[in-house]
Enzyme design. Structure first.
Site, PDB file in Angstrom:
ATOM      1  N   HIS A   1     -12.673 -23.769  25.476  1.00 43.58           N
ATOM      2  CA  HIS A   1     -11.559 -22.359  25.774  1.00 43.58           C
ATOM      3  C   HIS A   1     -12.167 -21.368  26.381  1.00 43.58           C
ATOM      4  CE1 HIS A   1      -8.225 -20.294  23.312  1.00 43.58           C
ATOM      5  NE2 HIS A   1      -8.997 -19.314  24.154  1.00 43.58           N
TER       6      HIS A   1
ATOM      7  N   HIS B   1     -10.978 -17.976  29.432  1.00 43.82           N
ATOM      8  CA  HIS B   1      -9.857 -17.154  30.235  1.00 43.82           C
ATOM      9  C   HIS B   1     -10.636 -16.990  31.346  1.00 43.82           C
ATOM     10  CE1 HIS B   1      -7.017 -16.683  26.934  1.00 43.82           C
ATOM     11  NE2 HIS B   1      -7.942 -17.040  26.196  1.00 43.82           N
TER      12      HIS B   1
ATOM     13  N   GLN C   1       0.452 -14.953  27.950  1.00 45.60           N
ATOM     14  CA  GLN C   1      -0.320 -13.606  27.162  1.00 45.60           C
ATOM     15  C   GLN C   1       0.604 -12.830  26.693  1.00 45.60           C
ATOM     16  OE1 GLN C   1      -4.129 -12.678  27.267  1.00 45.60           O
ATOM     17  NE2 GLN C   1      -2.766 -12.121  25.469  1.00 45.60           N
TER      18      GLN C   1
ATOM     19  N   HIS D   1      -2.812 -20.444  21.431  1.00 49.13           N
ATOM     20  CA  HIS D   1      -3.262 -19.336  20.608  1.00 49.13           C
ATOM     21  C   HIS D   1      -2.713 -19.258  19.341  1.00 49.13           C
ATOM     22  CE1 HIS D   1      -5.444 -18.661  24.579  1.00 49.13           C
ATOM     23  NE2 HIS D   1      -6.089 -17.848  23.900  1.00 49.13           N
TER      24      HIS D   1
ATOM     25  N   GLU E   1      -4.516 -15.918  15.733  1.00 51.64           N
ATOM     26  CA  GLU E   1      -5.556 -15.120  15.923  1.00 51.64           C
ATOM     27  C   GLU E   1      -5.623 -13.773  15.622  1.00 51.64           C
ATOM     28  OE1 GLU E   1      -6.798 -14.673  19.952  1.00 51.64           O
ATOM     29  OE2 GLU E   1      -8.644 -14.216  19.550  1.00 51.64           O
TER      30      GLU E   1
ATOM     31  N   ASP F   1     -14.395 -18.330  24.857  1.00 54.56           N
ATOM     32  CA  ASP F   1     -13.133 -17.580  24.829  1.00 54.56           C
ATOM     33  C   ASP F   1     -13.174 -16.668  26.174  1.00 54.56           C
ATOM     34  OD1 ASP F   1     -10.683 -16.698  24.458  1.00 54.56           O
ATOM     35  OD2 ASP F   1     -10.960 -15.694  22.726  1.00 54.56           O
TER      36      ASP F   1
HETATM   37 FE   FE2 Z   1      -8.360 -17.329  23.931  1.00 60.87          FE
END
Ligand code: FE2
Length: 421
Positions: A63, A65, A158, A216, A219, A315
């Protein structure tokens, strides 16, 4: 009779779980592991003596980005340290995204990762922008690095699928363009109903385009954020099971135990994968708490104890959500041992597994393409350590990284001389 020749032979390798048992030699020919035995009599064009150090399958970064990596401080630093300020800053930064910008930073990060033993990466690409620049950039990078790194790209909305009009179509277009997995962010949708609907849409798209799913999920510290049960229910009903991953699920750390116990049974039935990102979530979460302050990480130990597949991710590496990050998976495992209180010896080994074999399972790599066995692709790393415990405690350099049968990276550890008083 002439001696057998190999392209590479690694001598005196300590395999995972071998403990004090004898070491083995590993022979590689072309891009495949062709022999693993206590003593290989043939010779390699290249011979490397591993001297009893640990030889492991490569690290798996399940995971990250890559589209936002290496942008920390642009256009400004995240002062509150929250997820939501991070989303705002990224909203500003991504206005100036170009293909070159995305590709340059992604490749730089992948090289940093590969040098530290990562050969399999799952990256999310923000698909909330009409130009789909981040996605296009990462798809091009996936092609560019394929000879030394396996990159999976998740189409990640996102800003939510229903947060603004057009996002749903952008997500579908991203799948059509070749993303490997469908992403989502149900807890960030405008309403709970939108969140549930987004999960339904994700499963529908995954089926239509035959894609993996990585959401996701929850979170947030809000104990009322319960999209994990929705994801699990869809995984059960559609039979998608292990093709589905719930990332972060930090709210699970805040659920009351009665609900968490009930949920655990549903999760076991669903067979979905989990990804925790302890480095970032220990800093992002709990920001609205005074004291006691929550750890903000999902129930990693309990999920593992209940037989669910859990892997760990970075992440972020230097982006609006997390300005630190090294790309070193031992840093991630080290933090998991602490935050999740997994200090027992088998628990420490489990954390090492979460950045290797469990990550491979999350990525659906398949048994034939990951691991150190005869007939498998020659992807392996040599750690300057003698066990998983030693590796996580000291986080030493990865001495050698072998990718597709070639020596991709090599690190000579620094030397310290203590001169006394
Ligand atoms: Fe993430």
């Amino acid at each position: 009779m002439s001696e057998q020749k190999y392209s590479i032979v690694l001598r005196e390798c300590r395999l995972l779980g071998a403990g004090d048992r004898a070491t083995v030699d590993i022979a590689i020919d072309d891009d495949t592991i062709v022999a693993v035995s206590p003593r290989i009599s043939g010779l390699g064009e290249r011979e490397i003596n591993i001297e009893g150090n640990l030889v492991s399958p490569p690290f798996v970064e399940s995971h990250i980005h890559l589209d936002s990596a290496l942008t920390a401080g642009e256009p400004r630093w995240n002062q509150s340290g929250t997820l939501f300020e991070g989303i705002q800053i990224w909203g500003e930064r991504k206005q100036g995204l170009t293909l070159d910008d995305v590709k340059k930073r992604a490749i730089e990060t992948l090289k940093l990762q590969a040098s530290q033993g990562i050969l399999f990466v799952r990256s999310h690409a923000d698909v909330s922008e009409p130009t789909l620049t981040a996605l296009q950039g990462l798809l091009e990078v996936r092609e560019q690095v394929k000879d030394w790194m396996t990159l999976q790209v998740v189409a990640f909305p996102q800003d939510g699928i229903y947060g603004s009009s057009g996002n749903d179509q952008l997500l579908e277009k991203a799948l059509d363009m070749g993303a490997d997995a469908v992403g989502g962010i149900p807890h960030y949708e405008l309403t709970r109903e939108d969140g549930v609907q987004s999960v339904e849409r994700i499963f529908e798209l995954a089926e239509k385009y035959n894609k993996l799913i990585d959401i996701h999920c929850d979170e947030i510290d809000d104990e009322q954020s319960r999209f994990l049960e929705v994801v699990a229910a869809y995984a059960i009903r559609t039979g998608a099971g292990s093709r589905v991953t719930a990332s972060h699920t930090t709210a699970f750390g805040s659920y009351n135990n009665a609900y968490a116990f009930k949920l655990m049974g549903i999760l076991q039935k669903s067979r979905i994968n989990f990804i925790a990102n302890p480095l970032i979530n220990i800093t992002l979460q709990g920001r609205a708490d005074t004291y006691p302050k929550r750890r903000g990480v999902t129930r990693v130990k309990e999920l593992w104890q209940h037989g669910l597949n859990v892997s760990l991710g970075h992440d972020c590496v230097q982006d609006p959500w997390y300005s630190l990050g090294t790309g070193n998976m031992l840093d991630v495992a080290h933090m998991a041992v602490h935050v999740c209180q997994m200090t027992g010896m088998s628990e420490i080994e489990a954390c090492f597994n979460m950045v290797t074999a469990s990550g491979a399972k999350t990525l659906n790599l398949g048994d034939k393409s990951y691991g150190i066995d005869v007939g498998k692709p020659a992807n392996l790393i040599v750690l300057d350590a003698d066990s998983c415990y030693d590796a996580i405690r000291r986080r030493p350099a990865v001495r050698y990284v072998i990718s597709r049968g070639k020596l991709l990276a090599e690190t000579v550890p620094g030397k310290n001389c203590f001169h006394g008083v």
